[in-house]
Each structure stands twice: as C-alpha cells, then as structure tokens.
Design a protein around this motif. Structure first.
Motif, PDB file in Angstrom:
ATOM      1  N   THR A 167      23.284  -8.580  15.108  1.00 10.62           N
ATOM      2  CA  THR A 167      23.791  -7.334  15.678  1.00 10.62           C
ATOM      3  C   THR A 167      24.465  -7.639  17.011  1.00 10.62           C
ATOM      4  N   CYS A 168      25.520  -6.906  17.297  1.00  5.80           N
ATOM      5  CA  CYS A 168      26.257  -7.072  18.539  1.00  5.80           C
ATOM      6  C   CYS A 168      25.397  -6.608  19.712  1.00  5.80           C
ATOM      7  N   SER A 169      25.324  -7.418  20.752  1.00  4.44           N
ATOM      8  CA  SER A 169      24.513  -7.030  21.919  1.00  4.44           C
ATOM      9  C   SER A 169      25.250  -6.008  22.786  1.00  4.44           C
ATOM     10  N   HIS A 170      26.542  -5.841  22.531  1.00  2.25           N
ATOM     11  CA  HIS A 170      27.343  -4.904  23.327  1.00  2.25           C
ATOM     12  C   HIS A 170      27.384  -3.510  22.715  1.00  2.25           C
ATOM     13  N   CYS A 171      27.657  -3.430  21.400  1.00  5.82           N
ATOM     14  CA  CYS A 171      27.758  -2.109  20.773  1.00  5.82           C
ATOM     15  C   CYS A 171      26.715  -1.893  19.686  1.00  5.82           C
ATOM     16  N   GLY A 172      25.980  -2.929  19.292  1.00  2.00           N
ATOM     17  CA  GLY A 172      24.928  -2.771  18.294  1.00  2.00           C
ATOM     18  C   GLY A 172      25.391  -2.809  16.858  1.00  2.00           C
ATOM     19  N   ALA A 175      33.006 -13.254  17.424  1.00  2.00           N
ATOM     20  CA  ALA A 175      33.197 -12.070  18.252  1.00  2.00           C
ATOM     21  C   ALA A 175      32.998 -10.831  17.386  1.00  2.00           C
ATOM     22  N   CYS A 176      32.487  -9.774  17.982  1.00  2.00           N
ATOM     23  CA  CYS A 176      32.226  -8.528  17.258  1.00  2.00           C
ATOM     24  C   CYS A 176      33.552  -7.900  16.808  1.00  2.00           C
ATOM     25  N   PRO A 177      33.703  -7.554  15.516  1.00  4.17           N
ATOM     26  CA  PRO A 177      34.973  -6.973  15.064  1.00  4.17           C
ATOM     27  C   PRO A 177      35.203  -5.555  15.569  1.00  4.17           C
ATOM     28  N   SER A 178      34.130  -4.847  15.943  1.00  3.21           N
ATOM     29  CA  SER A 178      34.339  -3.450  16.348  1.00  3.21           C
ATOM     30  C   SER A 178      34.592  -3.294  17.849  1.00  3.21           C
ATOM     31  N   CYS A 179      34.018  -4.167  18.691  1.00  5.92           N
ATOM     32  CA  CYS A 179      34.282  -4.026  20.130  1.00  5.92           C
ATOM     33  C   CYS A 179      34.962  -5.260  20.726  1.00  5.92           C
ATOM     34  N   GLY A 180      35.011  -6.360  19.972  1.00  4.37           N
ATOM     35  CA  GLY A 180      35.707  -7.550  20.447  1.00  4.37           C
ATOM     36  C   GLY A 180      34.943  -8.361  21.484  1.00  4.37           C
TER      37      GLY A 180
HETATM   38 ZN   LIG Z   1      30.294  -5.022  19.433  1.00  5.38          ZN
END
Ligand SMILES: [Zn+2]
Length: 59
Positions: A29-34, A42-47
């Motif tokens: 899970t992304c630590s920035h947006c979850g 890199a997270c595809p939804s927040c980069g």
């Molecule tokens: Zn993210």
C-alpha cells in the motif's frame, strides 16, 4: 558440441513444465495515499515513492 542423446518425450517435457507457474506480483500500500501499488514502484495514483513525488499523475 554436446548434444542430447535422446529426444525427451512430450510427457517428460510437460512434467518439467509443471514447475513453471506465473508469480503473483507483490503488492503493497502507498504510504502517501494508501492506494494498493506494486512494491518497489512509484504509486500510480499519486506518483509518490519514498515520500517524494516522482511524477504528477494525469487525470
Ligand atoms: Zn499513492
């Protein structure tokens, strides 16, 4: 050059290939947006990656 002495039968070939299977991609899970994302990417939804923005997602 070394060369196989005998042809492997279809049965032998297929038995060898029973060990070949598709691996499930490891997700985290992304630590920035979850959002669920691929590990070490890199997270595809927040980069974000390592709390830093790698790109601005479009859309
Ligand atoms: Zn993210």
């Amino acid at each position: 050059m070394p060369h196989p002495k005998r042809k492997n039968s279809k049965s032998r070939r297929d038995k060898r290939r029973t060990h070949y299977k598709a691996s499930v991609p490891s997700m985290s899970t992304c630590s920035h947006c979850g959002e669920i994302k691929l590990a070490h990417r890199a997270c595809p939804s927040c980069g974000y990656y390592n709390e830093r923005s790698m790109f601005i997602p479009k859309g």
